[in-house]
Design a protein around this motif. Structure first.
Motif, mmCIF file in Angstrom:
data_model
loop_
_atom_site.group_PDB
_atom_site.id
_atom_site.type_symbol
_atom_site.label_atom_id
_atom_site.label_comp_id
_atom_site.label_asym_id
_atom_site.label_seq_id
_atom_site.Cartn_x
_atom_site.Cartn_y
_atom_site.Cartn_z
ATOM 1 N N PHE A 22 83.870 -21.268 -15.135
ATOM 2 C CA PHE A 22 82.316 -21.033 -15.295
ATOM 3 C C PHE A 22 81.650 -21.273 -14.052
ATOM 4 O O PHE A 22 81.064 -20.633 -13.450
ATOM 5 N N PHE A 23 81.953 -22.601 -13.588
ATOM 6 C CA PHE A 23 81.468 -22.939 -12.226
ATOM 7 C C PHE A 23 81.805 -22.368 -11.386
ATOM 8 O O PHE A 23 80.907 -21.889 -10.338
ATOM 9 N N ILE A 24 83.241 -21.757 -11.191
ATOM 10 C CA ILE A 24 83.418 -21.147 -9.810
ATOM 11 C C ILE A 24 82.818 -19.826 -9.713
ATOM 12 O O ILE A 24 82.607 -19.320 -8.974
ATOM 13 N N TYR A 25 83.079 -18.970 -11.127
ATOM 14 C CA TYR A 25 82.329 -17.698 -11.304
ATOM 15 C C TYR A 25 80.781 -17.681 -10.932
ATOM 16 O O TYR A 25 80.365 -16.699 -10.193
ATOM 17 N N SER A 26 80.350 -18.830 -11.337
ATOM 18 C CA SER A 26 78.753 -19.223 -10.997
ATOM 19 C C SER A 26 78.242 -18.987 -9.488
ATOM 20 O O SER A 26 77.740 -18.456 -9.115
ATOM 21 N N HIS A 27 79.436 -19.820 -8.726
ATOM 22 C CA HIS A 27 79.287 -19.909 -7.460
ATOM 23 C C HIS A 27 79.551 -18.661 -6.599
ATOM 24 O O HIS A 27 78.845 -18.302 -5.699
ATOM 25 N N MET A 28 80.326 -18.022 -6.965
ATOM 26 C CA MET A 28 80.827 -16.531 -6.620
ATOM 27 C C MET A 28 79.762 -15.536 -6.667
ATOM 28 O O MET A 28 79.453 -14.743 -5.719
ATOM 29 N N VAL A 29 78.885 -15.596 -7.729
ATOM 30 C CA VAL A 29 78.115 -14.642 -7.749
ATOM 31 C C VAL A 29 76.689 -15.285 -7.573
ATOM 32 O O VAL A 29 75.625 -14.431 -7.769
ATOM 33 N N GLY A 30 76.545 -16.391 -7.040
ATOM 34 C CA GLY A 30 75.147 -16.936 -6.881
ATOM 35 C C GLY A 30 74.144 -17.275 -8.007
ATOM 36 O O GLY A 30 73.093 -17.061 -7.975
ATOM 37 N N TRP A 31 74.765 -17.749 -9.143
ATOM 38 C CA TRP A 31 74.061 -17.845 -10.386
ATOM 39 C C TRP A 31 73.817 -19.386 -10.309
ATOM 40 O O TRP A 31 74.583 -20.207 -10.504
ATOM 41 N N LYS A 32 72.449 -19.739 -10.137
ATOM 42 C CA LYS A 32 72.046 -21.132 -10.716
ATOM 43 C C LYS A 32 71.644 -21.324 -12.076
ATOM 44 O O LYS A 32 70.528 -20.599 -12.382
#
Lengths: 60, 416
Positions: A22-32
């Motif tokens: 979830f952390f990596i996915y969030s970084h990849m799509v720019g989700w804070k």
């Protein structure tokens, strides 16, 4: 750590993998996750406002 | 045990009992009158019990434990002499492994077997280390047999009454010492779940006594080991840090727009419109930085990020305040002339921003910078927090369970 230790940690490993994924996915799509900037979307079917008349205001 | 039949007559009722243990059996209970008696000339005592107990593992039942077939030879119910609680010990036998015990207390089971080699310190110390396990003294007690049925390879009633017992635990393991004036017997044991016992003897687990409380050798949360939790947590935290460093290092933070705006240019309009800018790549973050040269004043604006292809507007606001002064001999300041708005998951495309400013009496200008692909450290800290939940929860629960376990011991290292 041996194989038995890893078997004992199977739920922790699964949980950690899910959280890391979830952390990596969030970084990849720019989700804070907790963003103090509140946003709202408005769809205008290909056109957009060019003037005032906004019906709401957002304050941080 | 198979082979030709071997019989012994009960000295009380003369019933002829078939002895499965043959010459190895040194004591047994009569199948008819339930009297306990010794075989041969070593004992003439006959013992009868004022209670009865139906074994959940029937005498003669066979079970496979660690790949070895054991037969249930007998059952004794023992009562501790100080606190008066009782437990059950099934004597089980394998022709190659010898005898062992399956003890049950409050639905918790331990497989216990005699051992020759014990750590030297075990004889005198209250704790010792064996094969990496730290054993602590859990209880000392004297016991009495209140019921027996089946066959035994020693005079279980007499030995139980004349021995003093000490038990050391390192869950799921235990060491048990039975010591009398003329004998010393060390046994080692390991916790078995009711499911494992039921599976070994192929009986429904519902037939076994229900578990109550916590077994004194019951392992914490399955097979989880403290060292493994710590090691894995460190590995995960290092991986998380490396991942964050990678994402931070590889974040482009590309300035896609920069402009200055003056109230005087607003004239009759209510808003400023930036020039168009292009966001490349997939879905990424966008940071909008507003800087206003303020002193004891504020600036506020509503922004509308407009996707020129779809018309979708992302609306947000930002206010900037900065105050400073000198009071009671000290200077102070509050706020900042700079403010950032973070927009998550903005798709690629061609955009512009409409800005609806509210100037105060003394603030008349501001600058705007738009950056694409800015890393968020807050996700890292939240992930660290989420990953810490398991090890922190584990050690809190472990400590709670250990205190609960040791609450039944006279030798608890915890204070209550």
């Amino acid at each position: 750590m041996n194989l038995d230790d890893l078997k004992g940690l199977k739920y922790y490993i699964g949980y950690a993998a899910a959280v890391m994924g979830f952390f990596i996915y969030s970084h990849m799509v720019g989700w804070k996750w907790f963003n103090p900037t509140h946003t709202e979307k408005e769809h205008n079917n290909g056109t957009h406002h060019v003037g005032g008349g906004r019906s709401y205001m957002y304050h941080k | 045990m198979s082979g030709s039949s071997y019989t012994i007559a009960c000295p009380k009722c003369q019933t002829v009992n078939t002895v499965r243990g043959k010459a190895m059996t040194l004591a047994l209970t009569c199948s008819s009158c339930k009297t306990y008696f010794g075989v041969g000339k070593w004992s003439k005592d006959l013992t009868t019990f004022g209670t009865s107990y139906e074994p959940v593992l029937p005498i003669g039942a066979k079970g496979k434990i660690d790949g070895k077939v054991y037969e249930v030879m007998g059952l004794v119910v023992k009562k501790e002499q100080k606190y008066k609680y009782d437990w059950r010990e099934y004597i089980i036998f394998n022709p190659f492994e010898g005898y062992a015990f399956l003890s049950e207390y409050n639905g918790h089971w331990n497989m216990v077997w005699p051992v020759d080699d014990v750590p030297p310190l075990a004889m005198s110390a209250s704790d010792f280390v064996d094969e990496g396990f730290h054993f602590r003294l859990f209880q000392k007690y004297k016991a009495k047999v209140i019921y027996a049925v089946g066959e035994f390879f020693f005079d279980v009633v007499h030995i139980t009454e004349t021995t003093f017992n000490r038990e050391f635990i390192a869950p799921p393991l235990l060491f048990a010492l039975e010591k009398s004036d003329d004998s010393v017997l060390w046994c080692k044991g390991e916790y078995m779940t009711p499911s494992e016992v039921a599976s070994a003897f192929q009986i429904p687990v519902s037939k076994l006594p229900s578990k109550t409380g916590m077994g004194y050798t019951q392992p914490m949360m399955g097979k989880i080991k403290n060292g493994a939790v710590v090691s894995f947590s460190i590995l995960v935290f290092i991986f998380l840090l490396i991942a964050q460093m990678f994402f931070s290092g590889s974040a482009e933070e590309k300035v896609v727009y920069q402009g200055n705006f003056f109230q005087a240019d607003l004239k009759d309009q209510k808003f400023f419109k930036t020039s168009s800018f292009t966001l490349e790549g997939g879905s990424k973050s966008l940071e909008v930085v507003v800087v206003a040269p303020l002193l004891n004043d504020w600036f506020f604006a509503e922004f509308s990020l407009i996707d020129e292809t779809t018309g979708t507007e992302t609306i947000f606001t930002k206010d900037v305040e900065y105050y400073q002064g000198y009071e009671d001999g000290e200077s102070w300041s509050e706020g900042s002339t700079k403010g950032e708005a973070f927009l998550s998951q903005i798709p690629a495309g061609k955009y512009h921003i409409n800005i609806y400013p509210e100037f105060s009496t003394s603030s008349h200008e501001f600058s705007l910078t738009v950056k694409r692909d800015v890393a968020a450290w807050s996700n890292f800290w939240l992930t660290l927090l989420m990953l810490s939940v398991f090890p922190i929860g584990y050690f809190i629960r472990r400590n709670w369970m250990e205190k609960k376990r040791w609450s039944e011991s006279d030798y608890s290292p915890y204070e209550y």
